[in-house]
Scaffold this active site. Structure first.
Site, mmCIF file in Angstrom:
data_model
loop_
_atom_site.group_PDB
_atom_site.id
_atom_site.type_symbol
_atom_site.label_atom_id
_atom_site.label_comp_id
_atom_site.label_asym_id
_atom_site.label_seq_id
_atom_site.Cartn_x
_atom_site.Cartn_y
_atom_site.Cartn_z
ATOM 1 N N GLU A 26 0.795 -1.236 0.000
ATOM 2 C CA GLU A 26 0.000 0.000 0.000
ATOM 3 C C GLU A 26 0.828 1.287 0.000
ATOM 4 O O GLU A 26 0.605 2.171 0.816
ATOM 5 C CB GLU A 26 -0.954 -0.017 1.207
ATOM 6 C CG GLU A 26 -1.907 -1.211 1.174
ATOM 7 C CD GLU A 26 -2.722 -1.379 2.455
ATOM 8 O OE1 GLU A 26 -2.679 -0.499 3.333
ATOM 9 O OE2 GLU A 26 -3.391 -2.408 2.586
ATOM 10 N N GLU A 69 -6.400 -10.536 -0.928
ATOM 11 C CA GLU A 69 -7.159 -10.271 0.303
ATOM 12 C C GLU A 69 -8.648 -10.259 -0.032
ATOM 13 O O GLU A 69 -9.390 -9.360 0.363
ATOM 14 C CB GLU A 69 -6.730 -8.932 0.918
ATOM 15 C CG GLU A 69 -5.244 -8.848 1.195
ATOM 16 C CD GLU A 69 -4.827 -7.616 2.001
ATOM 17 O OE1 GLU A 69 -5.693 -6.897 2.536
ATOM 18 O OE2 GLU A 69 -3.613 -7.381 2.089
#
Ligand code: 9MR
Length: 366
Positions: free
Chosen positions: A162, A267
């Protein structure tokens, strides 16, 4: 014992051994019906699931449906490296031992991440950002210590997580403020040296967004042009009933592959709950006020919503399978709905139904 009885006993024993040994064999996984060979089918696991002290349903679902596990929390820097020079491998060792014992592919998550970051990592004793040289040393030591310990056991790592905003700019994290985008390259370089056989991944959410897509592609090309290895881009794939736009999502999948890397869906979950703030990402900091109208399915989910959920999951699997030869794995972010992070984000205490396995362990996919 009579010879016939002995023969029956031996064949029963052999059958039970085969069953045990094949527990995680790909052809036996129920999700294989939806996810093409040879894509790994994974789940993120928490410390209780690993220790077997979770609910029996969760433990059974985990053991019989997945051939790959990701560390949901136990390898984040604040857990594994809470103070300068101090490593606590207790939970990570249990996680890795569980994977080895159960013959599962093991994924490390996430050495360099701005969130759940050990407080000391980017700061000096006075609370100021450290110099680039100091940060480099810290990134090096963090990555080398972890990756050396689990050499030969962990298949690959979300080396950097991220680091890019939806618009394609770099996140203004402490890492970035100190080193600029070079912190990413340096982390991958360290990882490649620490365990030359481990796969190295860049992982992020909202990967359908054009800005993020472009910068991720540039990153992949930049690393490769410097001779730094990147084996796959991870699309987290936290989804909802009205996002992501699957056309954009597929464009990103194709773009990453064209940039010269493999992809993985790391995810995966699909929330059915109202999304009043139009959030499409997975910022862990999101924490909005609870109200009953934002938590409409405490008793059960209406059939119409179940249908929508299934249709969107089918669309998602359609993309995964279309690019199967370039896909490493599909990992769901949790085991059953019971412990999914979606029950607490972006609003705490709601009841979500985001994973393929219901609270009672039943597979929800049509
Ligand atoms: O599922 C994780 C949750 O238990 C933690 O409280 C949270 C903060 O560490 O992180 C969650 O996992 C995140 C993952 O590490 C990175 N992408 C977003 C995930 C959901 O927030």
């Amino acid at each position: 014992m009579k010879p016939q009885l002995l023969a029956i006993a031996i064949s029963m024993l052999a059958a039970s051994c085969t069953q045990q040994a094949n527990n995680n064999a790909p052809e036996q996984l129920p999700l294989r019906k939806y996810i093409a060979e040879p894509i790994l089918i994974g789940a993120a696991v928490n410390q209780w699931q690993v220790a077997g002290t979770c609910d029996k349903v969760e433990s059974d679902v985990l053991l019989h449906n997945f051939n790959c596990i990701t560390a949901e929390n136990c390898m984040k820097s604040e857990v594994i490296n809470p103070q300068k020079g101090v490593f606590d491998f207790t939970l990570a060792d249990e996680f890795v031992d569980f994977g080895v014992r159960n013959n599962m592919t093991i994924i490390g998550h996430a050495p360099i991440w701005h969130s759940q970051l050990a407080p000391w990592f980017c700061y000096d004793d006075a609370g100021n950002l450290v110099s680039a040289d100091t940060l480099k040393q810290r990134i090096h030591d963090h990555i080398f210590t972890i990756m050396t310990r689990y050499k030969g056991k962990i298949r690959g790592y979300d080396v950097v997580n991220e680091a890019i905003e939806d618009d394609g700019s770099y996140r203004q994290s402490a890492f970035y403020q100190i080193m600029g985008e070079e912190f990413i390259d340096y982390a991958f370089q360290c990882a490649q040296e620490a365990d030359p056989n481990a796969e190295l991944y860049y992982n992020d959410y909202s990967m359908n967004k054009a800005g993020k897509r472009n910068t991720v592609c540039e990153l992949v090309k930049r690393l490769k042009s410097k001779g730094i290895r990147i084996d796959a881009v991870g699309l987290q794939s936290h989804m909802g009933l009205d996002f992501p736009n699957f056309e954009e999502f597929e464009t990103s999948v194709a773009a990453f592959i064209n940039a010269g890397t493999r992809v993985q869906f790391t995810e995966v979950d699909l929330s059915v709950l109202p999304n009043p703030y139009n959030l499409e990402g997975a910022a862990v900091e999101s924490d909005f006020e609870y109200s009953l109208d934002k938590d409409p399915y405490r008793e059960s989910v209406p059939d119409s919503v179940k249908t929508q959920w299934n249709e969107r999951m089918a669309q998602f699997f359609g993309i995964v399978n279309k690019y199967a030869e370039h896909v490493n794995r599909v990992t769901f972010w949790g085991v059953t709905d019971e412990k999914s992070w979606k029950n607490d984000n972006p609003i705490r205490g709601r009841k979500d139904y985001a994973l393929p396995f219901a609270r009672n362990g039943k597979l929800k996919l049509n």
